[in-house]
Design an enzyme around this catalytic site. Structure first.
Site, PDB file in Angstrom:
ATOM      1  N   HIS A 108       0.861  -1.185   0.000  1.00 31.19           N
ATOM      2  CA  HIS A 108       0.000   0.000   0.000  1.00 31.19           C
ATOM      3  C   HIS A 108       0.891   1.226   0.000  1.00 31.19           C
ATOM      4  CE1 HIS A 108      -1.583   3.285   2.637  1.00 31.19           C
ATOM      5  NE2 HIS A 108      -2.543   3.253   1.722  1.00 31.19           N
ATOM      6  N   ASN A 110       0.543   5.818  -0.352  1.00 36.06           N
ATOM      7  CA  ASN A 110      -0.323   6.984  -0.470  1.00 36.06           C
ATOM      8  C   ASN A 110       0.505   8.237  -0.264  1.00 36.06           C
ATOM      9  OD1 ASN A 110      -2.004   9.092   1.367  1.00 36.06           O
ATOM     10  ND2 ASN A 110      -3.317   8.181  -0.199  1.00 36.06           N
ATOM     11  N   ARG A 112      -0.395  12.560  -0.295  1.00 35.37           N
ATOM     12  CA  ARG A 112      -1.570  13.428  -0.371  1.00 35.37           C
ATOM     13  C   ARG A 112      -1.237  14.835   0.094  1.00 35.37           C
ATOM     14  NH1 ARG A 112      -1.718   9.664   3.535  1.00 35.37           N
ATOM     15  NH2 ARG A 112      -1.802  10.372   5.704  1.00 35.37           N
ATOM     16  N   HIS A 147      12.562  -1.483   4.130  1.00 32.68           N
ATOM     17  CA  HIS A 147      12.856  -0.433   5.100  1.00 32.68           C
ATOM     18  C   HIS A 147      14.110   0.357   4.726  1.00 32.68           C
ATOM     19  CE1 HIS A 147       9.856  -0.845   8.337  1.00 32.68           C
ATOM     20  NE2 HIS A 147       9.724  -2.074   7.868  1.00 32.68           N
ATOM     21  N   HIS A 177      -8.248  -4.353  17.833  1.00 30.73           N
ATOM     22  CA  HIS A 177      -9.131  -5.447  18.247  1.00 30.73           C
ATOM     23  C   HIS A 177      -8.481  -6.810  18.049  1.00 30.73           C
ATOM     24  CE1 HIS A 177      -9.863  -5.032  13.918  1.00 30.73           C
ATOM     25  NE2 HIS A 177     -10.347  -6.261  13.922  1.00 30.73           N
ATOM     26  N   GLY A 260     -18.230  12.515   0.748  1.00 24.74           N
ATOM     27  CA  GLY A 260     -19.040  12.225  -0.426  1.00 24.74           C
ATOM     28  C   GLY A 260     -18.229  11.795  -1.620  1.00 24.74           C
ATOM     29  N   GLY A 261     -17.111  11.124  -1.364  1.00 21.26           N
ATOM     30  CA  GLY A 261     -16.249  10.672  -2.448  1.00 21.26           C
ATOM     31  C   GLY A 261     -16.859   9.527  -3.240  1.00 21.26           C
TER      32      GLY A 261
END
Length: 305
Positions: A108, A110, A112, A147, A177, A260-261
């Site tokens: 993953h 990202n 932004r 890494h 959890h 609201g994407g």
């Protein structure tokens, strides 16, 4: 404080999406990304690119979005109540790759950028991003390479960042959890505004540009490893942890849904197949048991190396 160059960030992100997709398509050697351009009724839009049923990648998505609105969603103002009601823009590239072979880790990434303009005052902006690795069958050399690449990327911008962002990643990608990390970590940062737009933009570029350099060698090293039903079933079981994190804890998912994407783009990170098994315990001493016993422990991979 230097003013943000919003158009420069936008152009970089579009180029980053193109470059990453080209490398991933070459790596797969078969499937190609489906391109879906979309508009957001409330403002802005994006380009979603999805690959599926490939030789290497069972499913993956590389999404660019540039959205805007008149009022910041709750997930973005939880720690910045002074921005409630401010017009805003958010843009980024977010990707998740789910390989077919259980010996190839899921990854993953990202990067932004957010900017809000309060009714009175200067624009308030910040960068965020990072990348993390989720193996199903751990390999020490893969973790060290991942890494090491992350370390070299951020340390080139500001010495000392790696250790801080590595710990932030370990803390963030943690399933409370389940009392376990989602994977072996990497980098995570948010709310980055040092006062210098140029420096912080350089940091985002360093993270964005280094992702594929961190991931591609690992994929190439593992994509031909033989596997059977046992490994495949374990992979699908562990993918359940990925789904749980994204739907329960992930700030990006919450921001997208609250603002609201486009739902298809927001949830493209979810794997195509997954399974849950009640009270599953791997066989002692097995490779499956080693994942949680030796890899999902928040290790300091570079210190050990």
């Amino acid at each position: 404080m230097t003013q943000p160059n919003i158009e420069a960030v936008r152009q970089y992100l579009l180029d980053l999406q193109n470059r990453i997709c080209e490398r991933l398509e070459a790596l797969d050697g078969g499937a190609r990304f489906q391109v879906d351009q979309w508009q957001r009724p409330a403002g802005g839009g994006g380009v979603s690119r999805v690959i599926s049923d490939g030789q290497v990648f069972e499913k993956g998505g590389v999404n660019f979005s540039h959205v805007m609105g008149d009022q910041m969603p709750p997930s973005a103002t939880a720690h910045r109540p002074e921005l409630a009601g401010a017009p805003w823009q958010a843009m980024g590239v977010s990707l998740v790759m789910h390989p077919l072979n259980p010996y190839v880790p899921t990854s993953h990434a990202n990067v932004r950028f957010f900017v809000a303009t309060p009714p009175e005052g200067e624009p308030v902006w910040w960068f965020g991003g990072g990348y993390d690795l989720t193996p199903y069958y751990g390999r020490e050399e893969d973790c060290v390479h991942w890494h090491r690449t992350a370390h070299d990327a951020v340390e080139s911008v500001e010495p000392g960042l790696y250790r801080h962002y590595k710990q932030w990643c370990d803390d963030y990608f943690y399933l409370k959890h389940r009392n376990e990390p989602r994977g072996v970590g990497g980098l995570f940062f948010d709310d980055r505004n040092s006062g210098s737009f140029d420096k912080d933009f350089a940091l985002m570029r360093a993270v964005g540009d280094s992702y594929i350099e961190a991931y591609e060698p690992i994929v190439r090293a593992r994509l031909a490893e033989p596997y059977g039903d046992r490994e495949r079933n374990f992979q699908l079981y562990r993918r359940g942890r990925y789904v749980e994190f994204n739907l329960v804890y992930d700030r990006g998912t919450l921001f997208g849904l609250q603002s609201g994407g486009r739902t298809e783009s927001i949830l493209m990170s979810l794997p195509p197949l997954v399974r849950w098994e009640y009270d599953y315990t791997p066989e002692p001493g097995s490779e499956e048991a080693q994942l949680t016993e030796q890899f999902l422990t928040g290790r300091d991979w570079l210190e050990e190396a």
